[in-house]
Enzyme design. Sequence first.
Site, PDB file in Angstrom:
ATOM      1  N   LYS A  54       0.933  -1.276   0.064  1.00 39.40           N
ATOM      2  CA  LYS A  54      -0.015   0.203  -0.160  1.00 39.40           C
ATOM      3  C   LYS A  54       0.846   1.244  -0.096  1.00 39.40           C
ATOM      4  CE  LYS A  54      -2.453  -0.951   3.800  1.00 39.40           C
ATOM      5  NZ  LYS A  54      -2.027  -2.330   4.200  1.00 39.40           N
ATOM      6  N   ARG A  73      -9.870   0.520   9.500  1.00 38.04           N
ATOM      7  CA  ARG A  73      -9.323  -0.783   9.679  1.00 38.04           C
ATOM      8  C   ARG A  73     -10.205  -1.527  10.538  1.00 38.04           C
ATOM      9  NH1 ARG A  73      -3.475   0.464   9.287  1.00 38.04           N
ATOM     10  NH2 ARG A  73      -2.169  -1.688   9.314  1.00 38.04           N
ATOM     11  N   ARG A  78      11.309  -1.108  10.856  1.00 38.59           N
ATOM     12  CA  ARG A  78       9.958  -0.783  11.826  1.00 38.59           C
ATOM     13  C   ARG A  78       9.899  -1.823  13.103  1.00 38.59           C
ATOM     14  NH1 ARG A  78       4.724  -0.057   8.185  1.00 38.59           N
ATOM     15  NH2 ARG A  78       3.951  -1.139   9.832  1.00 38.59           N
ATOM     16  N   ARG A 131      -0.353  -9.291  13.627  1.00 40.74           N
ATOM     17  CA  ARG A 131      -1.017  -8.190  12.463  1.00 40.74           C
ATOM     18  C   ARG A 131      -1.887  -8.981  11.576  1.00 40.74           C
ATOM     19  NH1 ARG A 131       4.205  -5.613  11.075  1.00 40.74           N
ATOM     20  NH2 ARG A 131       3.219  -4.482   9.718  1.00 40.74           N
TER      21      ARG A 131
END
Length: 190
Positions: free
Chosen positions: A14, A89, A134, A146
Amino acid sequence: MKYYILFGPPGAGKGTQATYMVEKYNLHHISTGALLRKEIAAGTELGILAKSLIEKGCLVPDEVVEGMIESEFKTVTGVKGFLLDGFPRTLPQAEALDKILAKTGTEVTATVSIMIPDEMIMERIKGRALKEGRADDASEEIINTRITTYHDQTEPLIEYYIKAGKYNEIDGTGTIEEVKDRIFSVMDKF
Ligand code: AMP
């Protein structure tokens, strides 16, 4: 003003694709993840709250990201539209977005969903971890949380936007160029 949602599991590409889309269609890119990482780096109260949740692979509270989105809509001008990346989300976030837009008589223009299989999510995120460092890309356990969070809380949005007649899915496998071309051919319709 156009309001596009860039949808897809973590690691679908994305962020990468957003950079091409904002340039071609003159959009302002809003990544809630990037905004939260900025708050963490600045050590704000919100950043401190977000840090522990993000590092576990959990979502931050809906109200936090909803507030961020609304304030971006109000402050950014001079673009043809907004590209929402990583928001909404959850179903409550999608409903809140509809309400925020309804206040100004607008609505979501389209959702562009980049789909990749679960096996590819892990592989892509591990590759990104080497480049971006990250914290939430650092361990398989966090990545798995996740992925589960995505399936449980975010995937139901597909049905929500199909029902609204705003869902466009593209195949996120292949090269960056190939995926970009598929996205552009969908975006050109709106
Ligand atoms: P991202 O950069 O989109 O992968 O987001 C990184 C992390 O920020 C996510 O795993 C969540 O912890 C948090 N986050 C980003 N966007 C949202 C959102 N819309 N709702 C809740 N948490 C979010």
